[in-house]
Scaffold this motif. Structure first.
Motif, short mmCIF file in Angstrom:
data_model
loop_
_atom_site.label_atom_id
_atom_site.label_comp_id
_atom_site.label_asym_id
_atom_site.label_seq_id
_atom_site.Cartn_x
_atom_site.Cartn_y
_atom_site.Cartn_z
N TYR A 26 0.86 -1.18 0.00
CA TYR A 26 0.00 0.00 0.00
C TYR A 26 0.90 1.24 0.00
O TYR A 26 2.12 1.14 0.16
CB TYR A 26 -1.00 -0.03 1.16
N GLY A 27 0.30 2.42 -0.18
CA GLY A 27 1.06 3.65 -0.42
C GLY A 27 2.15 3.94 0.58
O GLY A 27 3.31 4.12 0.22
N TYR A 28 1.78 3.95 1.88
CA TYR A 28 2.76 4.28 2.90
C TYR A 28 3.91 3.28 2.88
O TYR A 28 5.09 3.66 2.91
CB TYR A 28 2.09 4.30 4.28
N GLN A 46 5.91 12.41 -0.72
CA GLN A 46 4.60 11.74 -0.56
C GLN A 46 3.58 12.32 -1.53
O GLN A 46 2.71 11.60 -2.04
CB GLN A 46 4.09 11.94 0.88
N GLY A 47 3.74 13.60 -1.77
CA GLY A 47 2.81 14.27 -2.70
C GLY A 47 2.97 13.79 -4.12
O GLY A 47 2.07 13.93 -4.95
N TYR A 50 1.36 9.39 -4.66
CA TYR A 50 -0.01 8.99 -4.99
C TYR A 50 -0.42 9.34 -6.43
O TYR A 50 -0.93 8.47 -7.15
CB TYR A 50 -1.00 9.53 -3.94
N ARG A 73 -6.49 -3.12 9.48
CA ARG A 73 -7.02 -1.93 8.84
C ARG A 73 -7.16 -2.13 7.33
O ARG A 73 -6.41 -2.92 6.75
CB ARG A 73 -6.08 -0.75 9.09
N LYS A 74 -8.06 -1.34 6.78
CA LYS A 74 -8.24 -1.40 5.31
C LYS A 74 -7.17 -0.56 4.64
O LYS A 74 -6.93 0.58 5.03
CB LYS A 74 -9.62 -0.83 4.94
N ARG A 75 -6.51 -1.17 3.68
CA ARG A 75 -5.48 -0.44 2.94
C ARG A 75 -5.65 -0.69 1.45
O ARG A 75 -6.10 -1.77 1.05
CB ARG A 75 -4.07 -0.92 3.35
N ARG A 76 -5.21 0.28 0.69
CA ARG A 76 -5.32 0.07 -0.76
C ARG A 76 -3.99 -0.49 -1.24
O ARG A 76 -2.98 0.22 -1.29
CB ARG A 76 -5.64 1.39 -1.47
N TYR A 78 -1.36 -2.00 -3.90
CA TYR A 78 -1.03 -1.90 -5.33
C TYR A 78 -0.17 -3.09 -5.72
O TYR A 78 0.78 -3.43 -5.02
CB TYR A 78 -0.27 -0.61 -5.63
#
Lengths: 113, 536
Positions: A26-28, A46-47, A50, A73-76, A78
């Motif tokens: 996920y992103g983080y 970080q900007g 995404y 937790r819900k994470r997106r 990739y």
């Protein structure tokens, strides 16, 4: 380390694809992975991360999906797609050529700092 | 998403982080579902980044660092929106672009409709030129009113007694064809018209014909040209019967003189004024020709009389038959009523002037939609060229070769011009038919004169020409060559190929009822001699 934006622009998608080729993230997690794998040399803002992921998703090189992380937790997450893998292979070859060319231009095996 | 999350999706995030995310999402200005997705992802990112912070201060500090690291919220929102837009599936992209295009088209059509609906009304335009006045000056050409035969002809038509119905419907071409009762009625009708004929003959002594158009009716399109013309034609028909009667009663000298006068009147109406008047002039001359042929067929004219008739016919041989200047004035009048005047000649069309925008309805609508409207100068130049081409084509070539070109001229004109353009192909044919008829008459007179003087018929038209009986080989417009002449035993055959453009060996054309008809037939030739007779 802060790189010139234009210099990083071409590299960042390859780096993201390379990291994701080793497993979905996920992103983080991805941002952290890039920092740690590059030993803090590549710190993708970080900007930037995404919008970059969304662009790769638009090109169907990666695929985003909401899942539950081990923390509950819900994470997106990739993951790289087959198209993404093909692109990564191509980009890797090109990068290898680029590094070889740079070596030849600078005349040593070490690129001057 | 749980109820709790729905109420406060930011959970325990510090205010600065929540505000930052809110701002990013606000600046995204994109679909709610997508925004919610991005918001959830950013919240998760901040939660992950802050999970190791133990105190609120530490959380606050780390959150501030993180928002700094994320950079400008507005920029992030914009970049996220652009990237998410690219993620749309193709069908949705196509649908959205189609709807956008449709919206633009609807907006455009609305603008056009408003433009057309609120455009300048032609009634509010200045019309600087009075074309009725212009037309009156044109036809009068500075001559004195006393030289005009029109007032006296009108007087004659006022006192004329209409032709009996049975005579109008009759197939008879000669007074000798009537039965006793008919003859009596016929003579009675002629007697009733004596005064009208005398007035008419006096009118024919005047050298010119021109109409006086109603100047009170400023609008040329509203002026009345037509009502007197049918009366002229009817009176001419009546006089033709009087001429035939005179010939029948062996008063051939007067019959010849009156024929020349009547024919001359028809010719005076040609090449002058409105087209409709010129066509009536052509019709009157054509009726006179048929009277001459009837006289040649039924009576024995003297050599002098034949020569007199021939010389008269030859005299006006090269006169202009059709002049479309008045029709052009009609068009100019229409233009000035449909275009604004910018003072330099380049005015724009008003609402009704949109008919100048294309050659077909589709083209007109399309050009109106894209505002591709001609200016006044362009339309006038187009009108000038078109009418000049037409006038030239009426004069300098034969009907057969020109016929197809009229169609092109017509098709290439804007709709507004097409509407006012006369049926040029038909008019050209009428004009060339008259020319051919004149040649047929002149040649018949010449051959008969030749016969009277030599007691034989010429072998060919060349012989007639070489011996000075004609000045040129007669022209057949339907063949683009000479009229067809043959000696036939004790007579001769002279004909044009006629409206079907082919040689039927001198077989007379017929109308739907089988009556002999020279022109306008689908089959047969236009035979001048021997004069065809209706079947009994």
């Amino acid at each position: 380390m802060k790189f010139e934006r234009e210099l990083l622009k071409g590299i960042a998608p390859v780096v993201v694809l390379e990291i994701l080729s080793r497993g979905k993230m996920y992103g983080y997690e991805l941002g952290e992975a890039i920092c740690s794998k590059s030993q803090d040399i590549l710190t993708l803002g970080q900007g930037t991360l995404y919008p970059l992921l969304y662009n790769l998703e638009a090109q169907k090189l990666v695929k985003g999906q909401w899942e539950t992380a081990p923390s509950g937790r819900k994470r997106r997450y990739y993951s790289i797609t087959s198209k993404g893998k093909e692109r990564l292979d191509t980009d890797k070859v090109q990068l290898a050529d680029l590094f070889r060319a740079l070596k030849l231009v600078f005349g040593t095996s070490v690129i001057p700092a | 998403m749980t109820d709790k999350n729905r109420k406060n999706p930011f959970g325990n995030l510090p205010d600065c982080a929540a505000d930052y995310i809110r701002l990013v999402i606000k600046k995204m200005r994109w679909r709610r579902k997508v925004r919610a997705d991005v918001q959830a992802e950013l919240i998760a990112h901040f939660e992950d980044a802050l999970k190791n912070c133990k105190t609120d201060e530490e959380k606050e500090k780390t959150a501030k660092e993180l928002t700094g690291n994320f950079g400008n919220a507005k920029m992030l929102g914009v970049l996220a929106r652009r990237a998410k837009k690219r993620c749309r599936p193709l069908w949705r992209k196509v649908l959205i672009h189609s709807l956008q295009a449709l919206g633009v088209i609807i907006l455009y059509i609305t603008i056009c409709a408003v433009y057309i609906a609120t455009g300048i009304d032609s009634d509010k335009l200045n019309t600087p030129v009075n074309y009725v006045e212009w037309l009156n000056d044109y036809v009068c050409n500075g001559r004195d009113e006393s030289l005009n035969c029109t007032p006296m002809i009108k007087k004659a038509t006022d006192i004329a007694v209409p032709m009996p119905k049975w005579l109008e419907d009759s197939n008879a071409t000669w007074p000798g064809d009537f039965n006793e009762i008919q003859s009596k009625e016929f003579e009675n009708w002629l007697a009733q018209n004596t005064q009208a004929f005398e007035t008419l003959k006096k009118a024919f002594d005047k050298p010119y014909y021109w109409s006086i158009y109603d100047t009170n009716e400023f609008d040329l399109m509203k002026a009345d040209f037509y009502s007197p013309l049918s009366k002229y034609r009817n009176l001419a028909k009546a006089m033709n019967w009087q001429i035939r009667y005179q010939a029948y009663k062996n008063n051939t000298e007067e019959a010849v003189n009156n024929t020349i006068k009547l024919c001359s009147f028809g010719q005076k109406m040609q090449g002058n004024g409105m087209l409709i008047e010129q066509l009536v002039g052509i019709a009157i001359e054509a009726i006179t020709h048929s009277t001459v042929f009837a006289m040649l067929d039924r009576t024995a004219l003297t050599t002098e009389q034949l020569e007199k008739l021939q010389n008269f016919a030859r005299q006006h041989y090269n006169d202009t038959i059709i002049d479309i200047s008045a029709e052009k004035a009609f068009q100019y009048d229409f233009i000035q009523r449909n275009f604004t005047d910018d003072g330099k000649g380049g005015g724009r069309p008003v609402r009704e002037g949109i008919t100048f925008a294309g050659r077909t309805l589709q083209e007109m609508v399309l050009n109106a939609l894209i505002f591709k409207l001609p200016d006044k100068r362009e339309v006038i130049a187009q009108t000038d060229k078109l009418y000049d081409d037409l006038q030239q084509s009426f004069e300098d070539n034969n009907y057969r070769t020109r016929n197809e070109q009229y169609e092109d001229i017509f098709k290439n004109a804007p709709m507004a011009i097409q509407v006012f353009l006369p049926a040029v192909g038909k008019i050209a044919e009428i004009s060339w038919r008259l020319k051919t008829d004149r040649d047929g008459l002149i040649t018949t007179l010449a051959v008969l004169r030749y016969h009277k003087e030599t007691n034989s018929y010429p072998e060919s038209l060349d012989e007639l020409l070489n011996k000075g009986y004609i000045k040129q080989i007669p022209f057949d417009a339907y063949r683009a060559g000479s009229l067809t002449y043959r000696k036939t035993g004790d007579s001769f055959l002279l004909y044009s190929f006629g409206s079907d453009f082919d040689d039927d060996g001198g077989k007379t054309g017929a109308d739907k009822k089988g009556r002999p008809q020279k022109w306008n037939t689908k089959d047969g030739d236009a035979v001048f001699w021997p004069v065809p007779h209706p079947a009994k």
